[in-house]
Design a protein around this motif. Sequence first.
Motif, mmCIF file in Angstrom:
data_model
loop_
_atom_site.group_PDB
_atom_site.id
_atom_site.type_symbol
_atom_site.label_atom_id
_atom_site.label_comp_id
_atom_site.label_asym_id
_atom_site.label_seq_id
_atom_site.Cartn_x
_atom_site.Cartn_y
_atom_site.Cartn_z
ATOM 1 N N LEU A 1 0.793 -1.217 -0.095
ATOM 2 C CA LEU A 1 0.067 0.138 -0.035
ATOM 3 C C LEU A 1 0.916 1.284 -0.060
ATOM 4 O O LEU A 1 0.377 2.532 -0.342
ATOM 5 N N LEU A 2 1.977 1.091 0.389
ATOM 6 C CA LEU A 2 2.802 2.408 0.592
ATOM 7 C C LEU A 2 3.005 3.482 -0.542
ATOM 8 O O LEU A 2 2.899 4.309 -0.424
ATOM 9 N N PRO A 3 3.367 2.677 -1.790
ATOM 10 C CA PRO A 3 3.575 3.750 -2.927
ATOM 11 C C PRO A 3 2.434 4.578 -3.290
ATOM 12 O O PRO A 3 2.416 5.692 -3.282
ATOM 13 N N GLU A 4 1.179 3.949 -3.073
ATOM 14 C CA GLU A 4 -0.191 4.809 -3.368
ATOM 15 C C GLU A 4 -0.281 5.891 -2.274
ATOM 16 O O GLU A 4 -0.525 6.834 -2.484
ATOM 17 N N LEU A 5 -0.054 5.295 -0.851
ATOM 18 C CA LEU A 5 -0.257 6.147 0.135
ATOM 19 C C LEU A 5 0.807 7.270 0.064
ATOM 20 O O LEU A 5 0.511 8.450 0.389
ATOM 21 N N MET A 6 2.146 7.060 -0.220
ATOM 22 C CA MET A 6 3.019 8.152 -0.446
ATOM 23 C C MET A 6 2.863 9.244 -1.623
ATOM 24 O O MET A 6 2.988 10.469 -1.412
ATOM 25 N N ALA A 7 2.156 8.423 -2.886
ATOM 26 C CA ALA A 7 1.585 9.341 -3.736
ATOM 27 C C ALA A 7 0.714 10.379 -3.356
ATOM 28 O O ALA A 7 0.414 11.466 -3.816
ATOM 29 N N ALA A 8 -0.162 9.919 -2.643
ATOM 30 C CA ALA A 8 -1.538 10.525 -2.111
ATOM 31 C C ALA A 8 -1.117 11.516 -1.106
ATOM 32 O O ALA A 8 -1.523 12.877 -1.061
ATOM 33 N N TRP A 9 -0.238 11.440 -0.252
ATOM 34 C CA TRP A 9 0.308 12.305 0.813
ATOM 35 C C TRP A 9 1.914 12.591 0.693
ATOM 36 O O TRP A 9 2.453 12.076 1.662
ATOM 37 N N PRO A 10 2.336 13.247 -0.307
ATOM 38 C CA PRO A 10 3.799 13.491 -0.490
ATOM 39 C C PRO A 10 4.575 14.251 0.782
ATOM 40 O O PRO A 10 5.604 14.148 0.931
ATOM 41 N N GLY A 11 3.723 14.981 1.618
ATOM 42 C CA GLY A 11 4.390 15.453 2.596
ATOM 43 C C GLY A 11 4.566 14.662 3.988
ATOM 44 O O GLY A 11 5.046 15.017 4.693
ATOM 45 N N ILE A 12 4.029 13.391 3.986
ATOM 46 C CA ILE A 12 4.254 12.673 5.009
ATOM 47 C C ILE A 12 5.479 11.729 4.921
ATOM 48 O O ILE A 12 5.457 11.038 3.753
ATOM 49 N N THR A 13 6.281 11.712 5.852
ATOM 50 C CA THR A 13 7.178 10.673 5.793
ATOM 51 C C THR A 13 6.864 9.405 6.837
ATOM 52 O O THR A 13 6.080 9.596 7.782
#
Length: 288
Positions: A103-115
């Motif tokens: 899930l991480l690639p889609e989650l990172m794309a949706a919220w680029p400011g979150i690490t």
Amino acid sequence: MEVFVRVVEAGGFSAAARDAGMTPSAVSRLVARLEARLGARLVNRSTRRLQLTAEGAAFHERAIRVLADLEEAERAAGAGVRPAGPVRINTSASYAIHVLGPLLPELMAAWPGITFDIVQTDRVVDLLAERADIAIRGGPMKSSALVARRLGETPQMIVASPAYLARHGMPEKPADLARHVRLGFGYARALEGWPLVGEAGLLPAGQRVRSSDGHGLQQLALAGVGLARLSLFTLRWDLAAGRLVPVLEAYNPGDREPFHAVHLGQGGPLPARIRVVLDYLAEHGRVG
């Protein structure tokens, strides 16, 4: 003002304190300070039941409107701000590998400011001590100050590798397990042992080989060390490829293990960076 409204809605100081994660004395002090500033008594404390004064009832109605307006103003002001910052997730290796990782690639794309800082362990942790924002765990939820989001539930299955079964034979009934290596967890669990249809109580898991997490048990089973009872969502790839095969399915009682994402902050607002991750996991990170 918010504490006073919570006291009224909860019906008392103790109930409001539990909801807010505060002590009753702290709640009482805040209400007393509010009364002192207003110069009016809001609550009569002479009876067991909460009793509002006329001034308290009028202030309660206005306080509700003020807090609602404040919440709307904050929501409007933050509408254009994207959630950002670190989110520390404490989870089992099995969930990280089979659910969270994909899930991480889609989650990172949706919220680029979150690490993301992902810590993998099956051990139940103290979120505050571990500085974890979210913990994902299998098993029944115990009563606590944590807030839980349910992520579904997953069946359990006993499995073994074809190589192990070629050496030791396929068990045909529960009694046959006495001569097999049963892999166990190396930490306390809500269900200690393997439930099987027709068995009185739980069949003890093995003591000869144990692992600190479910992914470790799965790797041992794949290596042909013994039998393991694991969550189905972690087994699908290996079952489909024939690397593991079901054992004693006719005696599987069909029990299901619930999964939850838990976090601190009962009764209070969550930072947006944590809230959006929890919402995403509740929709896309379910097990089954």
